[in-house]
Write an enzyme that holds these catalytic residues in place. Structure first.
Site, PDB file in Angstrom:
ATOM      1  N   ARG A   1       0.840  -1.275  -0.180  1.00 25.51           N
ATOM      2  CA  ARG A   1      -0.114   0.068   0.057  1.00 25.51           C
ATOM      3  C   ARG A   1       0.933   1.246   0.211  1.00 25.51           C
ATOM      4  NH1 ARG A   1      -4.865   1.427   4.275  1.00 25.51           N
ATOM      5  NH2 ARG A   1      -3.015   1.479   5.858  1.00 25.51           N
TER       6      ARG A   1
ATOM      7  N   ASP B   1      -3.593   3.314  14.415  1.00 32.27           N
ATOM      8  CA  ASP B   1      -2.959   3.950  13.176  1.00 32.27           C
ATOM      9  C   ASP B   1      -3.283   5.228  13.041  1.00 32.27           C
ATOM     10  OD1 ASP B   1      -5.185   3.585  11.887  1.00 32.27           O
ATOM     11  OD2 ASP B   1      -4.263   2.193  10.580  1.00 32.27           O
TER      12      ASP B   1
END
Length: 610
Positions: A182, A511
């Site tokens: 990603r 996150d």
């Protein structure tokens, strides 16, 4: 000092070391390292520069379109299905067949591109490892370049890690997960690499360097003739998917491989994108392997999209789970859309929000992060609803409390059962310890079938409307919610500033996406002076109240982490950033755009702060 677009010094800064052999127009301002030089080769940088030059105008236009859409929403408009692309939504087209190498994606593990993490994730027993340059990584020069080195070694099968503290050497098993990567979103610059006098686009750096060095060995060892494979984040419109499709075609042409070799899954993690799912798949139809429910960023985007709509205030973040109507509608429509087009409909990270009959934890101020479930009494429906604690962070094993760990695993199983029964083809986990539980649920309900693309058509979801996807989430707001947002947000930013983008807090993995929920919810509550109606206090949130909460939570953080760690960490700087963003007159688009300036170190000039 004369500065460029992002406030960094313009081209012409004296290089620290001439050993980086760069093509014309490229300037490397990060620290020189012999290992990094194996990634930053002249030919690899030339490829990245070519991508930048070919697509930068398209990227700028797409970002300007985002600004225009935000202006419309701020003036009262609502996102919805585009009448101009109705023919795409109603057409009977399908994407290219899913490559056999990734037909089975029942459980995927995600994490940053740190060396030990890469090895453990590939060995975890998951079907896929999504190596993350985005929300789980603090994008310092060291992290980004070492991440590229780690992935290159992983694709080659030579990656090892010597843990001297444990006297243990980590290496790859014979059977490993399939690797997806990603890159960062379109909006993030890479301020350590300048191309033609401007910072490079972060995602083109991540994609370009990885693809250039790894496309050939990957296709031999992992892709069975296909690949590399990617996850694409933060898109808001199909025009952004079209840019990625063109990037892929350009890369395939450069490498001399067949069109459609590269495959990608798009995260549907912005509210505008849910109305563009067919269009996104259509633009990527030769390169798509599906869509993913990026739950946390999606909630963040709900607030961001409706930042000027005081009638759309979120309840405590622990109450905004997949059972909320707008979230369930989003998941159901994603499944139907993907399966209609012949690709995977991937679920998200653990998001526990089922009803349970547990007793109210009377000491919730002290135990808000325990596994005791908290009952919120919804005064609007007069129904008691029991929810797990901080849902919008990934559950990780609780090593020092077997009973609590088993309770957490049971909640994970229930969440995954909901996903597989809804029709998802796979799910995410943030820790290897959770994978057996997730695998068990999906195998028990899917048997030997690699996916549910042909079996779970979800035609019932065809009736989902714009109103379903925009329904205001129900629930109450509490002082505990404000405190939780503040405590988690500050600690995450502090960790991010010191190089960690994936942070275990209170037995959960936070996150950037979870921190964004905390930030924008605080901002929304302060902006509109919401009443904390869920705990009997009846007070309204104000800047003054928030300042007191920040002061008290900083004291609590210091008590929890210890004075030495608190002093050595960047908690005060993080507090300043987080508080400023929560109280700003206008909502910043991304927390990390501001914080990024604190981690950019351009040699030989040192930190580049705005």
């Amino acid at each position: 000092m004369d500065t460029g677009t992002y406030g960094y010094p313009k081209q012409g800064v004296k290089k620290i070391d001439p050993s980086y052999d760069v093509p014309e127009g490229v300037d490397i301002r990060g620290r020189y390292d012999e290992e990094f030089a194996k990634i930053l080769t002249k030919d690899a940088l030339k490829f990245v520069a070519e991508l930048q030059r070919e697509f930068r105008s398209h990227i700028r236009y797409a970002l300007e379109c985002r600004k225009e859409a935000k202006r419309r929403y701020n003036e009262g408009a609502l996102p919805g299905f585009d009448p101009a692309t109705r023919y795409i939504r109603e057409g009977e087209w399908v994407c290219a067949p899913v490559p056999p190498a990734v037909a089975d994606r029942k459980v995927e593990i995600t994490g940053p591109v740190e060396r030990k993490m890469v090895i453990n994730a590939l060995n975890s027993g998951a079907k896929v490892f999504m190596a993350d340059f985005e929300d789980a990584l603090s994008p310092s020069w060291e992290n980004l370049m070492r991440g590229q080195v780690n992935l290159k070694d992983a694709v080659a099968g030579t990656v090892t890690f010597n843990d001297k503290a444990r006297n243990k050497v980590y290496k790859l098993n014979d059977q490993t997960a399939k690797l997806f990567v990603r890159p960062r979103g379109w909006h993030l610059p890479e301020a350590h690499i300048f191309i033609d006098g401007e910072p490079a686009t972060g995602c083109l750096v991540d994609f370009g360097l990885y693809f250039y060095h790894n496309h050939a060995p990957f296709r031999q060892t992992q892709g069975a003739g296909f690949g590399p494979f990617f996850y694409l984040p933060k898109m808001e419109h199909s025009r952004e998917a079209k840019i990625w499709n063109n990037v892929f075609e350009r890369a395939e042409k450069m490498a001399g491989i067949e069109r459609g070799s590269i495959r990608a899954t798009v995260l549907i993690e912005t509210l505008p994108a849910v109305f563009q799912m067919n269009e996104i798949l259509y633009e990527l139809r030769d390169h798509s392997v599906g869509l993913n429910c990026g739950r946390w960023d999606y909630i963040f985007s709900y607030v961001k999209t409706f930042q000027a709509h005081p009638d759309r205030l979120l309840p405590d973040r622990v109450l905004v789970g997949m059972t909320q109507h707008f979230m369930k509608s989003y998941s159901d429509l994603l499944i139907r859309t993907c399966h209609r087009r012949g690709v995977h409909a991937m679920g998200g990270m653990v998001c526990i929000c089922d009803k349970f009959g547990r007793k109210w934890n009377k000491n919730r101020n002290d135990n808000i992060h325990s596994l005791n479930l908290v009952h919120y009494k919804n005064k609007f429906s007069n129904v008691k609803i029991a929810y797990g604690f901080n849902k919008h962070a990934a559950q990780i094993p609780i090593r020092d409390d077997p009973a609590a760990n088993e309770a957490a695993l049971e909640l994970v199983r229930k969440d995954k059962l909901r996903e597989v029964k809804a029709g998802h083809d796979g799910t995410w986990a943030a820790h290897p310890g959770l994978i057996p539980a997730c695998v068990e649920v999906f195998n028990n309900n899917m048997g030997n079938a690699p996916n549910q693309i042909k079996d779970a058509k979800r035609d019932d979801a065809a009736s989902i409307t714009e109103e379903d996807l925009l329904q205001i989430p129900r629930g109450v707001r509490t002082m505990d919610g404000l405190r939780l947002n503040t405590r988690v947000g500050i600690q995450y930013v502090a960790a991010w500033l010191t190089g960690s983008g994936s942070v275990p807090l209170y037995n959960l993995m936070e996150d950037a996406a979870t921190a964004e929920i905390s930030r924008v919810q605080n901002w929304q509550w302060i902006k509109y002076g919401v009443e904390l109606d869920g705990d009997g206090l009846g007070v309204r949130v104000s800047k003054e109240l928030f300042s007191r909460v920040v002061e008290e939570e900083m004291a609590r953080i210091e008590s929890e982490v210890g004075k030495d760690k608190f002093k050595k960490g960047m908690y005060k700087e993080a507090c300043k950033i987080f508080k400023r963003q929560c109280t700003a007159p206008t909502l910043d688009d991304f927390l990390t755009l501001d914080a990024y300036n604190y981690i950019v170190i351009q040699h030989p000039k040192g930190p580049a702060k705005l």
